[in-house]
Design a protein around this motif. Structure first.
Motif, PDB file in Angstrom:
ATOM      1  N   TYR A 130      79.953  28.190  -1.534  1.00  0.00           N
ATOM      2  CA  TYR A 130      79.715  26.864  -0.973  1.00  0.00           C
ATOM      3  C   TYR A 130      79.217  25.966  -2.105  1.00  0.00           C
ATOM      4  O   TYR A 130      78.454  26.400  -2.968  1.00  0.00           O
ATOM      5  CB  TYR A 130      78.680  26.938   0.150  1.00  0.00           C
ATOM      6  CG  TYR A 130      79.198  27.685   1.339  1.00  0.00           C
ATOM      7  CD1 TYR A 130      79.929  27.039   2.328  1.00  0.00           C
ATOM      8  CD2 TYR A 130      78.988  29.049   1.467  1.00  0.00           C
ATOM      9  CE1 TYR A 130      80.433  27.728   3.415  1.00  0.00           C
ATOM     10  CE2 TYR A 130      79.492  29.751   2.552  1.00  0.00           C
ATOM     11  CZ  TYR A 130      80.212  29.088   3.523  1.00  0.00           C
ATOM     12  OH  TYR A 130      80.720  29.786   4.590  1.00  0.00           O
ATOM     13  N   VAL A 131      79.657  24.714  -2.093  1.00  0.00           N
ATOM     14  CA  VAL A 131      79.325  23.801  -3.184  1.00  0.00           C
ATOM     15  C   VAL A 131      78.783  22.491  -2.601  1.00  0.00           C
ATOM     16  O   VAL A 131      79.452  21.825  -1.824  1.00  0.00           O
ATOM     17  CB  VAL A 131      80.558  23.502  -4.068  1.00  0.00           C
ATOM     18  CG1 VAL A 131      80.161  22.635  -5.253  1.00  0.00           C
ATOM     19  CG2 VAL A 131      81.213  24.797  -4.542  1.00  0.00           C
ATOM     20  N   ALA A 132      77.561  22.165  -3.001  1.00  0.00           N
ATOM     21  CA  ALA A 132      76.959  20.881  -2.644  1.00  0.00           C
ATOM     22  C   ALA A 132      77.176  19.959  -3.838  1.00  0.00           C
ATOM     23  O   ALA A 132      76.782  20.277  -4.957  1.00  0.00           O
ATOM     24  CB  ALA A 132      75.470  21.051  -2.369  1.00  0.00           C
ATOM     25  N   VAL A 133      77.851  18.838  -3.592  1.00  0.00           N
ATOM     26  CA  VAL A 133      78.216  17.931  -4.681  1.00  0.00           C
ATOM     27  C   VAL A 133      77.481  16.605  -4.521  1.00  0.00           C
ATOM     28  O   VAL A 133      77.552  15.960  -3.477  1.00  0.00           O
ATOM     29  CB  VAL A 133      79.747  17.675  -4.700  1.00  0.00           C
ATOM     30  CG1 VAL A 133      80.108  16.754  -5.867  1.00  0.00           C
ATOM     31  CG2 VAL A 133      80.514  18.984  -4.771  1.00  0.00           C
ATOM     32  N   GLU A 134      76.808  16.214  -5.571  1.00  0.00           N
ATOM     33  CA  GLU A 134      76.150  14.912  -5.634  1.00  0.00           C
ATOM     34  C   GLU A 134      77.050  13.980  -6.445  1.00  0.00           C
ATOM     35  O   GLU A 134      77.492  14.325  -7.543  1.00  0.00           O
ATOM     36  CB  GLU A 134      74.785  15.044  -6.312  1.00  0.00           C
ATOM     37  CG  GLU A 134      74.036  13.748  -6.456  1.00  0.00           C
ATOM     38  CD  GLU A 134      73.521  13.176  -5.141  1.00  0.00           C
ATOM     39  OE1 GLU A 134      73.018  12.040  -5.172  1.00  0.00           O
ATOM     40  OE2 GLU A 134      73.607  13.837  -4.094  1.00  0.00           O
TER      41      GLU A 134
END
Length: 109
Positions: free
Chosen positions: A43-47
């Protein structure tokens, strides 16, 4: 939304790299994740940060340790557990919709 074009650009860039979009602007008690994605089993949280010029600092300078910690907490909140692989990334956009430069970073804890 003022930076919507930068988020759309970042989303398009990541989808082209094979990421799967799970959600956008996901709010949690810890803050918001601009792009919530999956890259294989991770899972990737992108800002996404955009600046027209350096008058108010660069997009990279806006990624403070506090911001990083909140994104990480938000990712675990969305997953409902902390034993799944999670990665934090940033897409930095310098410039305007007509003329820009994009930088994609993997943020290390």
């Amino acid at each position: 939304m003022k930076g919507a074009w930068a988020e759309a650009l970042a989303r398009k860039h990541l989808l082209a790299k094979g990421y799967l979009l799970l959600g956008q602007n996901r709010r949690t008690p810890f803050g918001e994740i601009d792009l919530w994605m999956q890259d294989g089993p991770t899972y990737v949280a992108v800002e996404v940060k955009q600046r027209r010029d350096a008058a108010f600092g660069t997009p990279l300078e806006a990624l403070t340790p506090t911001k990083y910690r909140r994104i990480f907490q938000s990712a675990h909140y969305l997953l409902g557990r902390d034993d799944l692989p999670v990665r934090l990334e940033a897409v930095l956009v310098y410039g305007t919709p007509r003329r820009f430069r994009l930088e994609h970073l993997r943020l290390e804890p």
